[in-house]
Enzyme design. Structure first.
Site, PDB file in Angstrom:
ATOM      1  CG  HIS A 104      -5.712  -2.613   0.469  1.00 49.55           C
ATOM      2  ND1 HIS A 104      -4.798  -2.519  -0.559  1.00 49.55           N
ATOM      3  CD2 HIS A 104      -5.297  -1.714   1.414  1.00 49.55           C
ATOM      4  CE1 HIS A 104      -3.898  -1.609  -0.256  1.00 49.55           C
ATOM      5  NE2 HIS A 104      -4.164  -1.111   0.937  1.00 49.55           N
ATOM      6  CB  SER A 143      -0.964  -0.050   1.190  1.00 48.76           C
ATOM      7  OG  SER A 143      -1.994   0.898   1.048  1.00 48.76           O
ATOM      8  CD  GLU A 202      -5.382  -4.059  -3.956  1.00 50.05           C
ATOM      9  OE1 GLU A 202      -5.460  -3.776  -2.747  1.00 50.05           O
ATOM     10  OE2 GLU A 202      -4.347  -4.482  -4.504  1.00 50.05           O
TER      11      GLU A 202
END
Length: 543
Positions: free
Chosen positions: A427, A204, A331
């Protein structure tokens, strides 16, 4: 005794709870506390110590308001935050490959103490693992006006300080990470690692940090390989960062000057940042920041960074570095699940979202066609997944490959059905698999409960790919030989059962070898909508 000698002094670690053959050295300072006279400045060397320093517990985390499962929280007064942690085989042969990890958290939260990032399993696979804390939020990424402080507390120009030598630089969080890499270069051999075999990895915002350092001249030579999981599409100009400073200063009730910002304690800037983000979240007319109000990120300061990493990689700035990029296939569903994303449930809201980001109608309609039975919220989440994470990560790998570098691409597509709903490939779900930490109760929300045998087997494969890439530059499949979606090889991470089910749906029941696909069939939600994005183009975003 598990005592090691660094250039600052001796340190004592402890045996890892899960594997007594691994030594964990925790909370080891790589730079001085970045407060007091050092606040908003480049990281400074740590003071040496006498005797043996006990390094058996994680150090304090950077200023933040987040409280994460299994990890310490920040308290005002916690200042010795620039620390790192090392996991190394107790009886290793020496000269082992090193993997240095930068955590995610939108540049405002998270730490190396999260249970997801325990390095025991990877060290058991023959790596020396290093995780680190660096400055976050305004302390790490807020723009400080390029002036000095006069005797009356007002701001005065600093002679000789310009874009080439800022006393209070932008990108302080990235400079911390470079300082940690320099510490690794100078000290890791004492822990059995090779300073010439360093892989820098992150997820990320941590992955975008890695991408920035991949193209930064100042980090050149500190690592030879890079792993980027779910890199975020967010990069600011100095002007954009200065506007954010004005907003945060106003929320903190101080002038947007160096004097005003220095007078505000870290906890006030943390609170002010949260207020600014909440205002964007509550205002549908506030533009791009309304949908995911993350307001900090790397800055094109003209010193450390001159361009978005995607543009820099396309121009060949990655050089001979080898790169492995991965993203998950769903995600943004995590951000929706934890309530940090705007809820888009009407056609008017979806149209406003597309207009705010300049997305063409063909891209939106293409997603609708691929998701004919999905609620409108899922169309939005799919679009935002590609815009913020998946497409950007893919293009980083493509850009490096097309500029002549070696780049590998993977996608994490492990899912699970359970009572009460579907477990998404969202995610952060891939990281406990790659670290081998599925047993940690704190990650069960991410991965959908306790792992089964198939999950453990997938975890071993993913951790093995990281180890092979860090060791040999070969994760187990071919590098990109063109844009993903035009015939290039992509690894898709799934359990064995998911691979069998996928094979059963294919003509003739043929199974793809080892989860590797030729990307010419990359169509549909589970494969990132690559053809739609290639046609539409990807706008580069600011935080």
């Amino acid at each position: 005794m598990d005592v090691f000698t660094t250039k600052s002094g001796r340190v004592r670690g402890r045996r890892a709870a899960r594997d007594p053959g691994i030594v964990a050295v925790l909370g080891l300072p790589y730079a001085a506390p970045p407060f007091g006279a050092h606040r908003f400045r480049e990281p400074q060397p740590t003071e040496p110590w006498d005797g043996v320093r006990d390094c058996t517990a994680f150090g304090p985390v950077a200023p933040q308001s987040a409280e994460l499962p299994g990890a310490p929280s920040w308290s005002p007064g916690d200042e010795d935050i620039l620390t790192l942690n090392i996991w190394t085989p107790a009886d290793g042969p020496g000269d082992l490959p090193v993997l240095v990890w930068i955590h995610g958290g939108a540049y405002v939260f998270g730490s190396s103490a999260q249970p997801d990032f325990d390095g025991t399993a990877l060290a058991g696979g023959g790596l020396v693992v290093v995780t680190l804390n660096s400055r976050l939020g305004f302390e790490g990424f807020g723009h400080v006006p390029d002036v000095g402080v006069g005797v009356d507390g007002g701001d005065l120009p600093v002679p000789g300080v310009g874009t080439s030598a800022a006393a209070f630089p932008d990108n302080r969080g990235l400079l911390d990470q470079i300082a940690a890499l320099e510490w690794v270069r100078d000290n890791i051999s004492a822990f059995g690692g090779s300073p010439d075999r360093v892989t820098l990895a992150g997820q990320s915002s941590g992955a975008t940090s890695v991408a920035c350092l991949t193209v930064a001249d100042r980090a050149r030579g500190l690592f030879r390989r890079a792993v980027l999981h779910s890199a975020v599409n967010a990069f600011a100009t100095v002007e954009q960062a200065a506007r954010t400073t004005a907003e945060v200063a106003a929320a903190a009730g101080v002038p947007a000057t160096r004097a005003g910002l220095l007078a505000a304690p870290p906890e006030d800037l943390v609170t002010a940042t949260d207020r600014v983000c909440e205002r964007y979240a509550q205002d549908p007319g506030s533009g791009q920041r309304h949908y995911d109000p993350a307001i900090y990120g790397p800055v094109a300061d003209g010193v450390l960074l001159t361009a978005d990493p995607l543009e820099a990689l396309a121009a060949g700035a990655g050089g001979a570095l080898e790169l492995l990029a991965c993203h998950t296939t769903e995600e943004y569903w995590l951000l929706d699940a934890v309530g940090s994303s705007a809820k888009i449930t009407s056609e008017e809201q979806l149209a406003a979202f597309a207009a705010d980001f300049g997305l063409p109608a063909s891209l939106v309609e293409g997603h609708r066609e691929r998701l004919p039975d999905a609620p409108l919220l899922d169309v939005y989440l799919s679009l935002y997944s590609g815009l913020l994470f998946a497409e950007y990560s893919t293009r980083l790998a493509e850009a490096h490959a097309l500029a002549g570098g070696r780049a590998f691409l993977a996608r994490f597509d492990r899912r699970r059905d359970r009572a009460g709903g579907r477990v998404r490939a969202w995610h952060c779900a891939d990281i406990p698999f790659a670290f081998g930490n599925l047993h940690e109760e704190s990650v069960h929300f991410l991965v959908g409960g306790p792992p089964g045998a198939a999950d453990q087997e997938l975890s071993r494969r993913m951790a093995g790919a990281w180890a092979e890439f860090a060791t040999h530059g070969e994760p187990g499949w071919a590098p990109l030989d063109g844009p993903a979606g035009s015939g290039a090889t992509v690894r898709v991470w799934r359990t064995e059962a998911e691979e069998e089910a996928d094979a059963a749906r294919r003509p003739g029941g043929a199974r793809r070898a080892e989860g590797v696909r030729r990307a010419e069939d990359d169509r549909g939600a589970e494969h990132g909508f690559r053809d739609l994005w290639r046609t539409a183009g990807l706008p580069l975003l600011a935080p």
